[in-house]
Design a protein around this motif. Structure first.
Motif, mmCIF file in Angstrom:
data_model
loop_
_atom_site.group_PDB
_atom_site.id
_atom_site.type_symbol
_atom_site.label_atom_id
_atom_site.label_comp_id
_atom_site.label_asym_id
_atom_site.label_seq_id
_atom_site.Cartn_x
_atom_site.Cartn_y
_atom_site.Cartn_z
ATOM 1 N N SER A 42 -59.095 17.243 25.838
ATOM 2 C CA SER A 42 -59.500 15.837 25.940
ATOM 3 C C SER A 42 -61.011 15.688 25.780
ATOM 4 O O SER A 42 -61.482 14.687 25.255
ATOM 5 C CB SER A 42 -59.044 15.225 27.265
ATOM 6 O OG SER A 42 -59.820 15.693 28.349
ATOM 7 N N GLY A 45 -61.760 15.261 22.357
ATOM 8 C CA GLY A 45 -61.153 14.084 21.760
ATOM 9 C C GLY A 45 -59.845 14.346 21.041
ATOM 10 O O GLY A 45 -59.430 13.557 20.206
ATOM 11 N N GLU A 48 -55.227 12.744 25.041
ATOM 12 C CA GLU A 48 -55.542 11.921 26.204
ATOM 13 C C GLU A 48 -54.752 12.442 27.388
ATOM 14 O O GLU A 48 -53.566 12.755 27.255
ATOM 15 C CB GLU A 48 -55.163 10.457 25.951
ATOM 16 C CG GLU A 48 -56.235 9.687 25.242
ATOM 17 C CD GLU A 48 -55.965 8.194 25.272
ATOM 18 O OE1 GLU A 48 -55.642 7.656 26.349
ATOM 19 O OE2 GLU A 48 -56.076 7.601 24.203
#
Length: 90
Positions: A42, A45, A48
């Protein structure tokens, strides 16, 4: 030799699914091992985290930093991934 997989397009075998579920049933051990990995991903990126994963990551960090120290080694490995591997450089 196993077939090459790409992030977001990988699959697990029936045996891998079985052992993961068995690991989760056993005091959530497999799930707890997955949480620092998801945290590292996460931060690049790539995924999530769910609310539950965020909660358990904090709990792991409270107990002697276990979640944080597990994440550090995973982030180190991710930092060494070359961009020619079939997915964007992180």
């Amino acid at each position: 030799m196993s077939e090459r997989q790409y992030l977001g397009q990988g699959t697990t075998t029936s045996a891998e699914k079985f052992w993961y579920i068995l690991g989760c049933v056993y005091f959530g051990a497999a799930y707890m091992q997955k949480v620092p990995v998801k945290k590292a991903l996460s931060e690049y990126g790539l995924v999530e985290m769910t609310g539950a994963e965020k909660f358990w990551y904090v709990v792991q960090c409270i107990f002697f930093g276990a979640g944080y120290f597990a994440k550090v080694t995973i982030k180190k490995a991710l930092s060494e991934v070359r961009s020619s591997s079939g997915f964007p450089a992180v």
